[in-house]
Motif scaffolding. Structure first.
Motif, PDB file in Angstrom:
ATOM      1  N   ASP A   8      44.217  48.851  14.295  1.00 54.53           N
ATOM      2  CA  ASP A   8      45.041  47.738  13.832  1.00 54.53           C
ATOM      3  C   ASP A   8      44.146  46.570  13.397  1.00 54.53           C
ATOM      4  OD1 ASP A   8      44.617  45.986  15.981  1.00 54.53           O
ATOM      5  OD2 ASP A   8      46.366  46.709  17.080  1.00 54.53           O
ATOM      6  N   ASP A   9      44.776  45.621  12.670  1.00 53.96           N
ATOM      7  CA  ASP A   9      43.997  44.547  12.042  1.00 53.96           C
ATOM      8  C   ASP A   9      43.242  43.708  13.080  1.00 53.96           C
ATOM      9  OD1 ASP A   9      45.000  45.482   9.719  1.00 53.96           O
ATOM     10  OD2 ASP A   9      46.404  43.838   9.369  1.00 53.96           O
ATOM     11  N   ALA A  10      43.891  43.442  14.226  1.00 53.39           N
ATOM     12  CA  ALA A  10      43.252  42.603  15.256  1.00 53.39           C
ATOM     13  C   ALA A  10      41.979  43.277  15.763  1.00 53.39           C
ATOM     14  CB  ALA A  10      44.230  42.365  16.400  1.00 53.39           C
ATOM     15  N   THR A  11      42.018  44.606  15.913  1.00 52.39           N
ATOM     16  CA  THR A  11      40.839  45.335  16.398  1.00 52.39           C
ATOM     17  C   THR A  11      39.715  45.263  15.370  1.00 52.39           C
ATOM     18  OG1 THR A  11      42.310  46.823  17.593  1.00 52.39           O
ATOM     19  CG2 THR A  11      40.051  47.588  17.240  1.00 52.39           C
ATOM     20  N   LEU A  12      40.071  45.434  14.087  1.00 49.27           N
ATOM     21  CA  LEU A  12      39.050  45.362  13.026  1.00 49.27           C
ATOM     22  C   LEU A  12      38.437  43.966  12.945  1.00 49.27           C
ATOM     23  CD1 LEU A  12      40.530  47.493  10.119  1.00 49.27           C
ATOM     24  CD2 LEU A  12      38.302  47.808  11.208  1.00 49.27           C
ATOM     25  N   LEU A  13      39.286  42.935  13.081  1.00 50.75           N
ATOM     26  CA  LEU A  13      38.776  41.557  13.018  1.00 50.75           C
ATOM     27  C   LEU A  13      37.839  41.274  14.182  1.00 50.75           C
ATOM     28  CD1 LEU A  13      41.856  39.463  11.835  1.00 50.75           C
ATOM     29  CD2 LEU A  13      39.612  39.564  10.725  1.00 50.75           C
ATOM     30  N   ALA A  14      38.214  41.726  15.400  1.00 46.59           N
ATOM     31  CA  ALA A  14      37.354  41.514  16.573  1.00 46.59           C
ATOM     32  C   ALA A  14      36.017  42.219  16.376  1.00 46.59           C
ATOM     33  CB  ALA A  14      38.051  42.026  17.831  1.00 46.59           C
ATOM     34  N   PHE A  15      36.041  43.428  15.790  1.00 48.21           N
ATOM     35  CA  PHE A  15      34.808  44.184  15.533  1.00 48.21           C
ATOM     36  C   PHE A  15      33.958  43.435  14.506  1.00 48.21           C
ATOM     37  CE2 PHE A  15      32.471  47.470  13.148  1.00 48.21           C
ATOM     38  CZ  PHE A  15      31.772  48.073  14.172  1.00 48.21           C
ATOM     39  N   ALA A  16      34.617  42.956  13.423  1.00 48.31           N
ATOM     40  CA  ALA A  16      33.885  42.240  12.363  1.00 48.31           C
ATOM     41  C   ALA A  16      33.266  40.954  12.901  1.00 48.31           C
ATOM     42  CB  ALA A  16      34.823  41.927  11.198  1.00 48.31           C
ATOM     43  N   ALA A  17      33.977  40.297  13.840  1.00 46.63           N
ATOM     44  CA  ALA A  17      33.492  39.022  14.385  1.00 46.63           C
ATOM     45  C   ALA A  17      32.484  39.230  15.510  1.00 46.63           C
ATOM     46  CB  ALA A  17      34.685  38.213  14.903  1.00 46.63           C
ATOM     47  N   GLY A  18      32.299  40.494  15.932  1.00 43.44           N
ATOM     48  CA  GLY A  18      31.342  40.783  17.013  1.00 43.44           C
ATOM     49  C   GLY A  18      31.876  40.404  18.383  1.00 43.44           C
ATOM     50  N   THR A  19      33.212  40.264  18.517  1.00 40.46           N
ATOM     51  CA  THR A  19      33.768  39.869  19.818  1.00 40.46           C
ATOM     52  C   THR A  19      34.359  41.055  20.587  1.00 40.46           C
ATOM     53  OG1 THR A  19      35.866  39.306  18.758  1.00 40.46           O
ATOM     54  CG2 THR A  19      34.309  37.504  19.081  1.00 40.46           C
ATOM     55  N   ALA A  20      34.369  42.244  19.976  1.00 44.25           N
ATOM     56  CA  ALA A  20      34.888  43.426  20.688  1.00 44.25           C
ATOM     57  C   ALA A  20      33.881  43.829  21.759  1.00 44.25           C
ATOM     58  CB  ALA A  20      35.096  44.570  19.698  1.00 44.25           C
ATOM     59  N   GLY A  21      34.363  44.377  22.859  1.00 39.90           N
ATOM     60  CA  GLY A  21      33.475  44.875  23.912  1.00 39.90           C
ATOM     61  C   GLY A  21      32.670  46.066  23.400  1.00 39.90           C
ATOM     62  N   GLU A  22      31.637  46.423  24.167  1.00 40.89           N
ATOM     63  CA  GLU A  22      30.741  47.518  23.757  1.00 40.89           C
ATOM     64  C   GLU A  22      31.500  48.840  23.586  1.00 40.89           C
ATOM     65  OE1 GLU A  22      27.575  47.314  23.079  1.00 40.89           O
ATOM     66  OE2 GLU A  22      26.897  49.405  23.126  1.00 40.89           O
ATOM     67  N   ALA A  23      32.350  49.169  24.573  1.00 43.15           N
ATOM     68  CA  ALA A  23      33.056  50.453  24.520  1.00 43.15           C
ATOM     69  C   ALA A  23      33.966  50.513  23.296  1.00 43.15           C
ATOM     70  CB  ALA A  23      33.870  50.656  25.800  1.00 43.15           C
ATOM     71  N   HIS A  24      34.723  49.425  23.060  1.00 46.65           N
ATOM     72  CA  HIS A  24      35.640  49.397  21.920  1.00 46.65           C
ATOM     73  C   HIS A  24      34.858  49.447  20.598  1.00 46.65           C
ATOM     74  CE1 HIS A  24      38.104  48.172  25.255  1.00 46.65           C
ATOM     75  NE2 HIS A  24      39.182  48.377  24.536  1.00 46.65           N
ATOM     76  N   SER A  25      33.695  48.770  20.566  1.00 50.34           N
ATOM     77  CA  SER A  25      32.876  48.770  19.342  1.00 50.34           C
ATOM     78  C   SER A  25      32.411  50.178  18.995  1.00 50.34           C
ATOM     79  CB  SER A  25      31.652  47.861  19.517  1.00 50.34           C
ATOM     80  OG  SER A  25      32.072  46.536  19.697  1.00 50.34           O
ATOM     81  N   ILE A  26      32.073  50.970  20.013  1.00 47.92           N
ATOM     82  CA  ILE A  26      31.611  52.338  19.757  1.00 47.92           C
ATOM     83  C   ILE A  26      32.760  53.187  19.198  1.00 47.92           C
ATOM     84  CG2 ILE A  26      30.812  54.475  20.891  1.00 47.92           C
ATOM     85  CD1 ILE A  26      29.121  52.590  22.739  1.00 47.92           C
ATOM     86  N   VAL A  27      33.965  53.016  19.768  1.00 48.94           N
ATOM     87  CA  VAL A  27      35.117  53.786  19.261  1.00 48.94           C
ATOM     88  C   VAL A  27      35.460  53.353  17.830  1.00 48.94           C
ATOM     89  CG1 VAL A  27      37.544  54.412  19.637  1.00 48.94           C
ATOM     90  CG2 VAL A  27      36.014  54.165  21.595  1.00 48.94           C
ATOM     91  N   VAL A  28      35.416  52.021  17.574  1.00 53.17           N
ATOM     92  CA  VAL A  28      35.701  51.515  16.220  1.00 53.17           C
ATOM     93  C   VAL A  28      34.670  52.079  15.234  1.00 53.17           C
ATOM     94  CG1 VAL A  28      35.763  49.467  14.749  1.00 53.17           C
ATOM     95  CG2 VAL A  28      36.860  49.407  16.989  1.00 53.17           C
ATOM     96  N   ALA A  29      33.383  51.999  15.596  1.00 51.01           N
ATOM     97  CA  ALA A  29      32.324  52.474  14.692  1.00 51.01           C
ATOM     98  C   ALA A  29      32.481  53.975  14.440  1.00 51.01           C
ATOM     99  CB  ALA A  29      30.955  52.172  15.292  1.00 51.01           C
ATOM    100  N   ALA A  30      32.859  54.723  15.479  1.00 49.65           N
ATOM    101  CA  ALA A  30      33.037  56.174  15.318  1.00 49.65           C
ATOM    102  C   ALA A  30      34.201  56.457  14.366  1.00 49.65           C
ATOM    103  CB  ALA A  30      33.279  56.823  16.688  1.00 49.65           C
ATOM    104  N   HIS A  31      35.308  55.735  14.523  1.00 39.89           N
ATOM    105  CA  HIS A  31      36.455  55.938  13.614  1.00 39.89           C
ATOM    106  C   HIS A  31      36.081  55.526  12.183  1.00 39.89           C
ATOM    107  CE1 HIS A  31      40.575  56.214  12.164  1.00 39.89           C
ATOM    108  NE2 HIS A  31      40.408  55.021  11.621  1.00 39.89           N
ATOM    109  N   LEU A  32      35.373  54.392  12.052  1.00 45.90           N
ATOM    110  CA  LEU A  32      34.994  53.920  10.713  1.00 45.90           C
ATOM    111  C   LEU A  32      34.142  54.955   9.979  1.00 45.90           C
ATOM    112  CD1 LEU A  32      34.138  50.194  11.484  1.00 45.90           C
ATOM    113  CD2 LEU A  32      35.980  50.990   9.997  1.00 45.90           C
ATOM    114  N   SER A  33      33.283  55.665  10.742  1.00 42.04           N
ATOM    115  CA  SER A  33      32.415  56.651  10.089  1.00 42.04           C
ATOM    116  C   SER A  33      33.225  57.810   9.520  1.00 42.04           C
ATOM    117  CB  SER A  33      31.351  57.152  11.070  1.00 42.04           C
ATOM    118  OG  SER A  33      31.944  57.965  12.058  1.00 42.04           O
TER     119      SER A  33
END
Ligand SMILES: [Zn+2]
Length: 215
Positions: A8-33
């Motif tokens: 969802d948009d909030a998750t992408l924005l948090a990832f883009a802003a660098g405010t997502a936690g480490e675990a969530h960032s890894i899942v986001v990066a994996a999905h983005l790939s």
């Protein structure tokens, strides 16, 4: 791979802003790939962030501060990127697993048909990352979450009231949503799950079993 469930948009924005936690960032990066749709949404989110930064008033810095900043940049060692073998896994997950593949994972059996592996996180990290392997036909007890839960399907599939989740799909759930996934693939379903807080099972018996199941 056909992806039907996205970040969802909030998750992408948090990832883009660098405010997502480490675990969530890894899942986001994996999905983005795996997902061109979310990659283009991320680029839009990043350009909004860049626009906000550019609109900030400039602040003057002293010559000493400028010189010290430039000197520290010069002194910083160039980062060597060692290629990590990642086989079937998204690179972000493969890095977190130290290059291990799914067949190298030492699963911990938590309940009949349910096994788990805790992916190591940096010390003091507030988010948790785990791999979950659930047998075909298994139902997880209906549960809610104490915070944002982000799940990426790696193998197999499950269904719940939001539809069918297959490899590449993400379930991006906030703390209020309760769901009861049923594995409907012929093979085990393997998911990568980032959580902020331990999962809360709804039924008394499931809650009673939670310390033993540990998910
Ligand atoms: Zn996506």
């Amino acid at each position: 791979m056909t992806i039907t469930h996205h970040l969802d948009d909030a998750t992408l924005l948090a990832f883009a802003a660098g405010t997502a936690g480490e675990a969530h960032s890894i899942v986001v990066a994996a999905h983005l790939s795996l997902c061109p749709t979310c990659r283009s949404k991320l680029r839009a989110a990043e350009s909004i962030g860049g626009g906000l930064l550019a609109s900030q008033a400039e602040a003057a810095v002293s010559d000493v501060c400028r010189a010290a900043t430039l000197a520290s940049l010069d002194a910083a060692p160039a980062k060597k990127h060692t290629p990590v073998p990642h086989g079937e896994l998204p690179i972000a997950l493969s890095r977190a697993l130290g290059g291990k593949s799914l067949s190298d994972i030492k699963w911990h059996k938590k309940a009949p048909g349910v096994a788990m592996f805790d992916v190591p996180m940096p010390k003091g990290e507030r988010t948790h990352l785990k791999l979950l392997r659930i047998g075909t036909g298994r139902t997880l007890p209906e549960h809610g979450h104490g915070g944002e839960e982000l799940t990426l399907i790696l193998k197999g599939s499950y269904s719940d009231h939001m539809g069918k989740f297959s490899p590449g799909d993400v379930a991006d759930l906030d703390g209020d949503i309760e769901h009861q996934p049923i594995v409907d693939s012929a093979e085990d379903c393997i998911c990568l799950v980032a959580t902020e807080a331990p999962t809360k099972f709804k039924s008394f018996w499931a809650r009673l079993a939670q310390p033993f199941v540990g998910i």
